[in-house]
Design a protein around this motif. Sequence first.
Motif, short mmCIF file in Angstrom:
data_model
loop_
_atom_site.label_atom_id
_atom_site.label_comp_id
_atom_site.label_asym_id
_atom_site.label_seq_id
_atom_site.Cartn_x
_atom_site.Cartn_y
_atom_site.Cartn_z
N ARG A 48 39.24 21.45 45.90
CA ARG A 48 38.28 22.54 46.08
C ARG A 48 38.98 23.78 46.64
NH1 ARG A 48 33.89 19.98 47.79
NH2 ARG A 48 34.96 19.38 49.68
N ASN A 49 39.85 23.59 47.63
CA ASN A 49 40.58 24.71 48.21
C ASN A 49 41.54 25.34 47.21
OD1 ASN A 49 39.32 24.44 50.68
ND2 ASN A 49 40.92 23.12 51.52
N ALA A 50 42.19 24.53 46.40
CA ALA A 50 43.12 25.05 45.40
C ALA A 50 42.37 25.87 44.34
CB ALA A 50 43.89 23.91 44.74
N LYS A 51 41.20 25.41 43.94
CA LYS A 51 40.42 26.15 42.95
C LYS A 51 39.96 27.48 43.53
CE LYS A 51 38.84 22.41 40.01
NZ LYS A 51 37.70 21.73 39.43
N PHE A 52 39.58 27.49 44.80
CA PHE A 52 39.18 28.73 45.46
C PHE A 52 40.37 29.69 45.53
CE2 PHE A 52 38.81 31.30 49.33
CZ PHE A 52 37.59 31.93 49.09
N ARG A 53 41.54 29.17 45.90
CA ARG A 53 42.76 29.98 45.99
C ARG A 53 43.11 30.57 44.62
NH1 ARG A 53 45.65 33.58 48.20
NH2 ARG A 53 47.87 33.37 47.93
N LEU A 54 43.00 29.76 43.57
CA LEU A 54 43.30 30.22 42.22
C LEU A 54 42.36 31.35 41.81
CD1 LEU A 54 44.92 30.00 39.61
CD2 LEU A 54 43.33 28.21 38.89
N GLU A 55 41.11 31.20 42.13
CA GLU A 55 40.13 32.24 41.80
C GLU A 55 40.50 33.56 42.49
OE1 GLU A 55 35.41 33.09 42.59
OE2 GLU A 55 36.07 31.01 42.41
N ARG A 56 40.88 33.50 43.75
CA ARG A 56 41.27 34.71 44.48
C ARG A 56 42.55 35.31 43.91
NH1 ARG A 56 36.96 34.66 45.02
NH2 ARG A 56 35.72 34.11 46.81
N LEU A 57 43.50 34.47 43.54
CA LEU A 57 44.74 34.97 42.95
C LEU A 57 44.47 35.67 41.62
CD1 LEU A 57 47.21 32.04 43.67
CD2 LEU A 57 47.48 34.41 44.41
N GLU A 58 43.60 35.07 40.80
CA GLU A 58 43.28 35.67 39.51
C GLU A 58 42.59 37.02 39.69
OE1 GLU A 58 41.20 32.47 37.62
OE2 GLU A 58 43.04 31.67 36.74
N GLU A 59 41.73 37.13 40.70
CA GLU A 59 41.09 38.42 40.99
C GLU A 59 42.14 39.45 41.41
OE1 GLU A 59 38.13 37.72 43.95
OE2 GLU A 59 36.84 36.60 42.59
N CYS A 60 43.06 39.03 42.24
CA CYS A 60 44.13 39.91 42.72
C CYS A 60 45.00 40.38 41.54
CB CYS A 60 44.98 39.17 43.74
SG CYS A 60 46.38 40.12 44.38
N ILE A 61 45.38 39.47 40.69
CA ILE A 61 46.21 39.79 39.53
C ILE A 61 45.50 40.77 38.61
CG2 ILE A 61 47.22 38.83 37.41
CD1 ILE A 61 47.78 36.25 39.11
N ALA A 62 44.21 40.56 38.41
CA ALA A 62 43.45 41.43 37.52
C ALA A 62 43.35 42.86 38.06
CB ALA A 62 42.04 40.87 37.32
N GLU A 63 43.41 43.03 39.37
CA GLU A 63 43.29 44.35 39.98
C GLU A 63 44.60 45.13 40.00
OE1 GLU A 63 40.49 45.93 40.99
OE2 GLU A 63 39.43 44.22 40.13
N ILE A 64 45.72 44.46 39.77
CA ILE A 64 47.01 45.15 39.79
C ILE A 64 47.25 45.75 38.40
CG2 ILE A 64 49.50 44.92 40.11
CD1 ILE A 64 48.89 42.51 41.94
N PRO A 65 47.34 47.07 38.33
CA PRO A 65 47.55 47.70 37.02
C PRO A 65 48.96 47.43 36.49
CG PRO A 65 47.55 49.36 38.73
CD PRO A 65 47.22 48.05 39.38
N GLU A 66 49.08 47.45 35.17
CA GLU A 66 50.38 47.24 34.54
C GLU A 66 51.33 48.39 34.85
OE1 GLU A 66 51.66 44.66 32.80
OE2 GLU A 66 49.86 43.56 33.33
#
Length: 70
Positions: A48-66
Amino acid sequence: MRGRGWIKALRQDEARQVRARIAELERDLMATSPQGRHRRHEAGHELRNAKFRLERLEECIAEIPERAEF
Protein backbone atom coordinates in the motif's frame (compact mmCIF):
# COMPACT_ATOMS: atom_id res chain seq x y z
CA MET A 1 23.99 22.96 -11.02
CA ARG A 2 21.89 20.16 -12.38
CA GLY A 3 18.76 20.81 -14.37
CA ARG A 4 15.21 19.58 -14.58
CA GLY A 5 16.16 16.72 -16.90
CA TRP A 6 18.51 15.28 -14.31
CA ILE A 7 15.88 15.52 -11.56
CA LYS A 8 13.26 13.98 -13.83
CA ALA A 9 15.60 11.10 -14.67
CA LEU A 10 16.17 10.49 -10.95
CA ARG A 11 12.43 10.39 -10.28
CA GLN A 12 11.83 8.07 -13.25
CA ASP A 13 14.53 5.71 -11.98
CA GLU A 14 13.01 5.77 -8.51
CA ALA A 15 9.57 5.03 -10.01
CA ARG A 16 11.02 2.01 -11.87
CA GLN A 17 12.45 0.69 -8.60
CA VAL A 18 9.13 1.17 -6.80
CA ARG A 19 7.27 -0.62 -9.63
CA ALA A 20 9.69 -3.55 -9.35
CA ARG A 21 9.14 -3.71 -5.58
CA ILE A 22 5.36 -3.60 -6.07
CA ALA A 23 5.55 -6.52 -8.50
CA GLU A 24 7.71 -8.47 -6.04
CA LEU A 25 5.31 -7.83 -3.15
CA GLU A 26 2.29 -8.82 -5.25
CA ARG A 27 4.02 -12.07 -6.24
CA ASP A 28 4.83 -12.76 -2.60
CA LEU A 29 1.25 -12.18 -1.51
CA MET A 30 -0.17 -14.42 -4.24
CA ALA A 31 2.38 -17.21 -3.73
CA THR A 32 1.18 -20.38 -2.08
CA SER A 33 4.21 -20.51 0.19
CA PRO A 34 3.36 -20.82 3.87
CA GLN A 35 3.90 -17.23 4.98
CA GLY A 36 2.86 -16.31 8.44
CA ARG A 37 -0.09 -14.05 8.93
CA HIS A 38 2.14 -11.33 10.34
CA ARG A 39 4.43 -11.41 7.27
CA ARG A 40 1.48 -11.12 4.87
CA HIS A 41 0.14 -8.24 6.93
CA GLU A 42 3.51 -6.45 6.72
CA ALA A 43 3.73 -7.10 2.98
CA GLY A 44 0.25 -5.66 2.54
CA HIS A 45 1.24 -2.48 4.35
CA GLU A 46 4.44 -2.17 2.36
CA LEU A 47 2.50 -2.72 -0.87
CA ARG A 48 0.00 0.00 0.00
CA ASN A 49 2.82 2.41 0.87
CA ALA A 50 4.72 1.59 -2.33
CA LYS A 51 1.62 2.23 -4.44
CA PHE A 52 1.10 5.57 -2.70
CA ARG A 53 4.77 6.48 -3.26
CA LEU A 54 4.51 5.53 -6.95
CA GLU A 55 1.44 7.69 -7.39
CA ARG A 56 3.26 10.69 -5.89
CA LEU A 57 6.34 10.06 -8.03
CA GLU A 58 4.22 9.88 -11.19
CA GLU A 59 2.56 13.19 -10.28
CA CYS A 60 5.97 14.75 -9.70
CA ILE A 61 7.32 13.44 -13.01
CA ALA A 62 4.28 14.73 -14.88
CA GLU A 63 4.82 18.24 -13.49
CA ILE A 64 8.45 18.50 -14.61
CA PRO A 65 8.53 20.03 -18.09
CA GLU A 66 10.74 18.51 -20.77
CA ARG A 67 12.26 21.87 -21.72
CA ALA A 68 12.51 25.20 -20.04
CA GLU A 69 9.63 27.44 -21.00
CA PHE A 70 10.59 31.03 -21.76
